[in-house]
Scaffold this motif. Structure first.
Motif, PDB file in Angstrom:
ATOM      1  N   VAL A   4       0.637  -1.170  -0.209  1.00 44.12           N
ATOM      2  CA  VAL A   4       0.150  -0.094   0.320  1.00 44.12           C
ATOM      3  C   VAL A   4       0.706   1.930  -0.171  1.00 44.12           C
ATOM      4  N   THR A   5       0.643   2.740  -0.918  1.00 42.42           N
ATOM      5  CA  THR A   5       1.250   3.552  -1.153  1.00 42.42           C
ATOM      6  C   THR A   5       0.346   4.099  -1.376  1.00 42.42           C
ATOM      7  N   ASN A   6      -0.762   4.737  -1.103  1.00 41.54           N
ATOM      8  CA  ASN A   6      -1.655   5.508  -0.832  1.00 41.54           C
ATOM      9  C   ASN A   6      -3.393   5.072  -0.683  1.00 41.54           C
ATOM     10  N   ILE A   7      -3.750   6.195   0.289  1.00 38.92           N
ATOM     11  CA  ILE A   7      -4.844   5.780   1.090  1.00 38.92           C
ATOM     12  C   ILE A   7      -5.806   6.732   0.383  1.00 38.92           C
ATOM     13  N   VAL A   8      -7.205   6.337  -0.153  1.00 28.87           N
ATOM     14  CA  VAL A   8      -8.239   7.065   0.046  1.00 28.87           C
ATOM     15  C   VAL A   8      -9.059   6.502   0.536  1.00 28.87           C
ATOM     16  N   PHE A   9     -10.106   7.978   1.365  1.00 27.80           N
ATOM     17  CA  PHE A   9     -10.623   7.565   1.913  1.00 27.80           C
ATOM     18  C   PHE A   9     -12.200   7.948   1.699  1.00 27.80           C
ATOM     19  N   LEU A  10     -12.700   7.010   1.678  1.00 29.23           N
ATOM     20  CA  LEU A  10     -14.300   7.181   0.974  1.00 29.23           C
ATOM     21  C   LEU A  10     -15.444   8.860   1.525  1.00 29.23           C
ATOM     22  N   LEU A  11     -16.495   9.186   1.223  1.00 31.10           N
ATOM     23  CA  LEU A  11     -16.701  10.191   1.785  1.00 31.10           C
ATOM     24  C   LEU A  11     -18.187  10.000   2.389  1.00 31.10           C
ATOM     25  N   ASN A  12     -17.860  10.452   3.864  1.00 33.00           N
ATOM     26  CA  ASN A  12     -19.396  10.617   5.162  1.00 33.00           C
ATOM     27  C   ASN A  12     -19.305   9.132   5.648  1.00 33.00           C
ATOM     28  N   ILE A  13     -17.177   9.030   6.394  1.00 28.34           N
ATOM     29  CA  ILE A  13     -17.248   8.173   7.293  1.00 28.34           C
ATOM     30  C   ILE A  13     -16.549   8.893   8.077  1.00 28.34           C
ATOM     31  N   THR A  14     -16.180   8.229   9.359  1.00 31.09           N
ATOM     32  CA  THR A  14     -16.692   9.126  10.773  1.00 31.09           C
ATOM     33  C   THR A  14     -15.932   8.370  11.518  1.00 31.09           C
ATOM     34  N   LYS A  15     -14.993   6.755  11.196  1.00 33.63           N
ATOM     35  CA  LYS A  15     -14.231   6.494  11.929  1.00 33.63           C
ATOM     36  C   LYS A  15     -13.219   5.576  10.768  1.00 33.63           C
TER      37      LYS A  15
END
Length: 148
Positions: A4-15
């Protein structure tokens, strides 16, 4: 996780969940988006190449071992966040950590939160002491605030 070199977070997550990026050994930077309030246990533990973390204003809690043993991490800036607590061992083993900026909202450290962070605290502050956690917390918070 080793690739893993990059992280993309989904919208509307809180944790950021338990062990989300544990041992992502070539991950260098993380930008945690606004809206996330909790970084869960072991989320980024043992990310040995992690050098940069951007935290959102919405953040209120950093869980146990969340950034433990991120040995390349040199600076953490939480000033603009609403963090109230750092969980047990949250930054333990961050051997390169030399600067930690904390907000006024921070009230509590878990036990051993900065164990083996010798570049951050002088030897006169016993950050490994878990016997009287309140004294360790107040002394460590006072020291960190004095350096900002």
């Amino acid at each position: 996780m080793k690739q893993v070199t990059n992280i993309v977070f989904l919208l509307n997550i809180t944790k950021v969940g338990y062990c989300a990026c544990l041992r992502a050994s070539i991950l260098v930077a993380v930008d945690i988006p606004e809206g996330i309030t909790i970084i869960g246990k072991d989320s980024f533990g043992c990310c040995i190449s992690l050098k940069s973390i951007t935290f959102p204003k919405s953040l209120t809690y950093i869980g146990e071992y969340s950034f433990g043993y991120c040995s390349s991490l040199e600076e953490v800036d939480l000033l603009h966040t609403h963090v109230r607590e750092l969980g047990t061992w949250a930054f333990a083993g961050c051997t390169s950590l030399r600067e930690m900026k904390i907000p006024d909202s921070l009230q509590k450290f878990g036990g051993s939160v900065f164990t083996n962070c010798s570049k951050l605290f002088p030897s006169t502050i016993d950050i490994d002491d878990e016997i009287d956690e309140d004294d360790v917390t107040s002394e460590a918070i006072a020291y960190l605030r004095s350096r900002q």
